[in-house]
Scaffold this active site. Structure first.
Site, PDB file in Angstrom:
ATOM      1  N   ALA A  97       7.478  -3.298  -0.020  1.00 16.83           N
ATOM      2  CA  ALA A  97       6.823  -2.293  -0.865  1.00 16.83           C
ATOM      3  C   ALA A  97       5.460  -1.876  -0.319  1.00 16.83           C
ATOM      4  O   ALA A  97       5.047  -0.729  -0.487  1.00 16.83           O
ATOM      5  CB  ALA A  97       6.671  -2.825  -2.286  1.00 16.83           C
ATOM      6  N   CYS A  98       4.773  -2.801   0.358  1.00 22.75           N
ATOM      7  CA  CYS A  98       3.435  -2.497   0.871  1.00 22.75           C
ATOM      8  C   CYS A  98       3.489  -1.676   2.159  1.00 22.75           C
ATOM      9  O   CYS A  98       2.458  -1.248   2.669  1.00 22.75           O
ATOM     10  CB  CYS A  98       2.659  -3.790   1.107  1.00 22.75           C
ATOM     11  SG  CYS A  98       3.455  -4.869   2.314  1.00 22.75           S
ATOM     12  N   GLY A  99       4.696  -1.480   2.703  1.00 20.73           N
ATOM     13  CA  GLY A  99       4.839  -0.703   3.927  1.00 20.73           C
ATOM     14  C   GLY A  99       5.000  -1.552   5.171  1.00 20.73           C
ATOM     15  O   GLY A  99       5.307  -1.029   6.243  1.00 20.73           O
TER      16      GLY A  99
END
Length: 196
Positions: free
Chosen positions: A168-170
């Site tokens: 989700a944070c990339g």
């Protein structure tokens, strides 16, 4: 397939009446716990649930209550909650699962903390424990996390290793929650009186 027949082992009665305690930790992946809950309930498994403070930043306990989890626990000593809620899963459940399990939860469990509802419940639980970690890949790879996982595994916990890919944070790497079906089946194995 219809919504009610898409569960693996649909129609299986082997697990009817078995009791599972599920704990959900703070992670973007915690919404997937609802899918797991539905699948276990469709097999007749009775599921109680703990939603940690971190998880409540993403999902409401009401979600799990409305799907059929009972009871649903929050923080220690909440009004209206049994003063022995931290002991109840150990007295009633055949297996316990933490999905998703955060790095903080793994650390608390590995070090025998009883500072929150989840860690106290786990400390008082003597049955099979299934852990499905989910976190940033660098947090998963950190030696402290790996030491905690090794400690828990040595004590008999079954760890469903995180998947590899985008998080989700990339970031890319190992840390995203394992596929739901892997966690689902690992818990069924823990609930089974014999090997499947």
């Amino acid at each position: 397939m219809s919504r009610h027949t898409d569960t693996p082992l649909h129609g299986c009665t082997r697990f009817a009446g078995r009791r599972l305690h599920l704990a959900v930790c703070g992670s973007v992946a915690c919404y997937r716990a609802a899918d797991l809950l539905r699948q276990w309930l469709r097999l007749g498994i009775q599921v109680s649930l703990t939603v940690t403070a971190g998880a409540r930043q993403f999902v409401s306990p009401l979600l799990f209550e409305s799907l059929g989890a009972a009871p649903v626990y929050g923080d220690m000593f909440e009004p209206g909650q049994s003063p022995f809620a931290h002991l109840e899963p150990g007295q009633t459940a055949h297996a316990m699962a933490v999905a998703p399990a955060s790095a903080d939860a793994l650390a608390r469990l590995a070090h025998g903390s009883a500072a929150d509802m989840l860690s106290a419940q786990a400390l008082a639980f003597e049955g099979p424990l299934v852990l499905a970690p989910a976190m940033n890949p660098r947090m998963w790879a950190h030696p402290a996390t790996q030491d905690n996982v090794a400690t828990l595994t040595a004590r008999g916990a079954h760890v469903v290793v995180p998947d590899t890919g985008g998080t989700a944070c990339g970031d890319e790497g190992r840390g995203r929650l394992a596929p739901v079906q892997e966690i689902f089946l690992a818990v069924l194995k823990a609930l089974s009186p014999q090997d499947m």
